[in-house]
Design a protein around this motif. Structure first.
Motif, PDB file in Angstrom:
ATOM      1  N   VAL A   1     112.412  54.766  -6.014  1.00 50.08           N
ATOM      2  CA  VAL A   1     111.890  56.127  -5.973  1.00 50.08           C
ATOM      3  C   VAL A   1     111.454  56.380  -4.540  1.00 50.08           C
ATOM      4  CG1 VAL A   1     110.078  57.693  -6.772  1.00 50.08           C
ATOM      5  CG2 VAL A   1     111.090  56.034  -8.360  1.00 50.08           C
ATOM      6  N   VAL A   2     111.938  57.483  -3.967  1.00 50.73           N
ATOM      7  CA  VAL A   2     111.538  57.870  -2.619  1.00 50.73           C
ATOM      8  C   VAL A   2     110.813  59.200  -2.719  1.00 50.73           C
ATOM      9  CG1 VAL A   2     112.293  58.428  -0.282  1.00 50.73           C
ATOM     10  CG2 VAL A   2     113.505  56.668  -1.595  1.00 50.73           C
TER      11      VAL A   2
ATOM     12  N   PRO B   1     128.688  66.313  -3.421  1.00 49.53           N
ATOM     13  CA  PRO B   1     128.968  65.136  -4.251  1.00 49.53           C
ATOM     14  C   PRO B   1     127.896  64.068  -4.057  1.00 49.53           C
ATOM     15  CG  PRO B   1     130.914  65.806  -3.004  1.00 49.53           C
ATOM     16  CD  PRO B   1     129.759  66.617  -2.487  1.00 49.53           C
ATOM     17  N   GLY B   2     127.570  63.391  -5.144  1.00 52.80           N
ATOM     18  CA  GLY B   2     126.599  62.308  -5.081  1.00 52.80           C
ATOM     19  C   GLY B   2     125.163  62.755  -5.208  1.00 52.80           C
ATOM     20  N   LEU B   3     124.951  64.079  -5.376  1.00 50.65           N
ATOM     21  CA  LEU B   3     123.591  64.612  -5.448  1.00 50.65           C
ATOM     22  C   LEU B   3     123.446  65.509  -6.667  1.00 50.65           C
ATOM     23  CD1 LEU B   3     120.768  65.131  -4.152  1.00 50.65           C
ATOM     24  CD2 LEU B   3     121.825  67.065  -2.967  1.00 50.65           C
ATOM     25  N   GLU B   4     122.508  65.142  -7.535  1.00 53.09           N
ATOM     26  CA  GLU B   4     122.117  65.986  -8.671  1.00 53.09           C
ATOM     27  C   GLU B   4     120.720  66.495  -8.370  1.00 53.09           C
ATOM     28  OE1 GLU B   4     120.804  65.548 -13.370  1.00 53.09           O
ATOM     29  OE2 GLU B   4     121.695  63.828 -12.344  1.00 53.09           O
ATOM     30  N   VAL B   5     120.483  67.770  -8.599  1.00 52.80           N
ATOM     31  CA  VAL B   5     119.163  68.357  -8.331  1.00 52.80           C
ATOM     32  C   VAL B   5     118.621  68.971  -9.618  1.00 52.80           C
ATOM     33  CG1 VAL B   5     117.825  69.940  -6.898  1.00 52.80           C
ATOM     34  CG2 VAL B   5     119.895  68.892  -5.975  1.00 52.80           C
TER      35      VAL B   5
ATOM     36  N   TRP C   1     116.011  58.009  -6.974  1.00 53.55           N
ATOM     37  CA  TRP C   1     115.311  59.251  -7.293  1.00 53.55           C
ATOM     38  C   TRP C   1     114.580  59.691  -6.041  1.00 53.55           C
ATOM     39  CZ3 TRP C   1     110.444  59.509 -10.857  1.00 53.55           C
ATOM     40  CH2 TRP C   1     109.990  60.831 -10.941  1.00 53.55           C
ATOM     41  N   LEU C   2     114.896  60.871  -5.551  1.00 50.04           N
ATOM     42  CA  LEU C   2     114.293  61.443  -4.345  1.00 50.04           C
ATOM     43  C   LEU C   2     113.463  62.649  -4.754  1.00 50.04           C
ATOM     44  CD1 LEU C   2     114.013  61.510  -1.262  1.00 50.04           C
ATOM     45  CD2 LEU C   2     116.177  62.763  -1.183  1.00 50.04           C
TER      46      LEU C   2
ATOM     47  N   LEU D   1     122.179  60.196  -5.917  1.00 48.02           N
ATOM     48  CA  LEU D   1     120.792  60.652  -5.850  1.00 48.02           C
ATOM     49  C   LEU D   1     120.471  61.647  -6.947  1.00 48.02           C
ATOM     50  CD1 LEU D   1     120.258  61.422  -2.059  1.00 48.02           C
ATOM     51  CD2 LEU D   1     119.741  59.328  -3.268  1.00 48.02           C
ATOM     52  N   LEU D   2     119.262  61.527  -7.481  1.00 46.20           N
ATOM     53  CA  LEU D   2     118.660  62.578  -8.270  1.00 46.20           C
ATOM     54  C   LEU D   2     117.527  63.118  -7.413  1.00 46.20           C
ATOM     55  CD1 LEU D   2     118.025  64.319 -10.728  1.00 46.20           C
ATOM     56  CD2 LEU D   2     116.562  62.446 -11.545  1.00 46.20           C
ATOM     57  N   ALA D   3     117.628  64.366  -7.002  1.00 50.47           N
ATOM     58  CA  ALA D   3     116.552  65.007  -6.254  1.00 50.47           C
ATOM     59  C   ALA D   3     115.821  65.935  -7.208  1.00 50.47           C
ATOM     60  CB  ALA D   3     117.112  65.800  -5.079  1.00 50.47           C
TER      61      ALA D   3
END
Length: 189
Positions: free
Chosen positions: A70-71, A44-48, A5-6, A27-29
């Protein structure tokens, strides 16, 4: 699953997201506003997801999904977000990391104030133009300055809510620069 989680919509967070996705992490941003969605783009690989999360909502998200970590890549001044995310992560037993920025040295003679209200109080006893880069959340004490309409130029994010707040405080288009950073020294000058 290698999911992280970013938090945040800073350029530093975006750069880290590129690295993590390239390394195979999912990643979940999360960003505070809908305007922040366009900052990330699609890959790809990123959900916002957009929407402000309080500590309880953060705890709910951590309970719902299994994150490796968590970042927190939120803005350096988003101290409440950082505090809530740190505590929610601690309670959930998920490692928490703060993506920090190197401090920018201040010029000799620079004045530093712990709050916006104290900075505005100081400026009330000065004259001349003010270039204000504190963002829309801290505008109230500055907008209350005598002659604010003639003295202030504020730089805010180009978000409708930020513009509406400026206008509600009596700051018109001539007072507002709506831009997304980061900003170079030359741009600020």
């Amino acid at each position: 699953m290698r999911r992280i989680w970013l938090i945040g919509g800073t350029s530093d967070a975006k750069n880290l997201a590129d690295i993590l996705v390239a390394e195979g992490f999912s990643l979940l941003a999360t960003v505070a506003t809908p305007e922040g969605l366009s900052f990330w783009g699609e890959r790809p690989g990123l959900e916002v997801r957009a929407g402000r999360l309080d500590e309880a909502a953060m705890e709910g998200l951590l309970a719902q999904e299994k994150f490796l970590a968590v970042v927190d890549g939120s803005h350096p001044y988003a101290q409440q977000v950082t505090a809530c995310a740190r505590e929610a992560s601690r309670r959930a037993g998920v490692p928490f990391f703060r993506l920090g920025r190197a401090a920018t040295p201040l010029p000799a003679g620079a004045k530093v104030f712990p709050t916006a209200a104290l900075a505005a109080e100081f400026l009330a006893n000065t004259s001349g133009k003010i270039f204000l880069t504190v963002g829309s959340k801290e505008l109230e004490p500055f907008a209350a300055l005598r002659g604010a309409g003639e003295r202030l130029t504020v730089r805010i994010l180009p978000a409708l809510a930020s513009l509406e707040k400026c206008f509600a405080l009596g700051l018109g288009p001539a007072n507002v620069i709506a831009m997304t950073g980061p900003f170079s020294q030359a741009t600020n000058e």
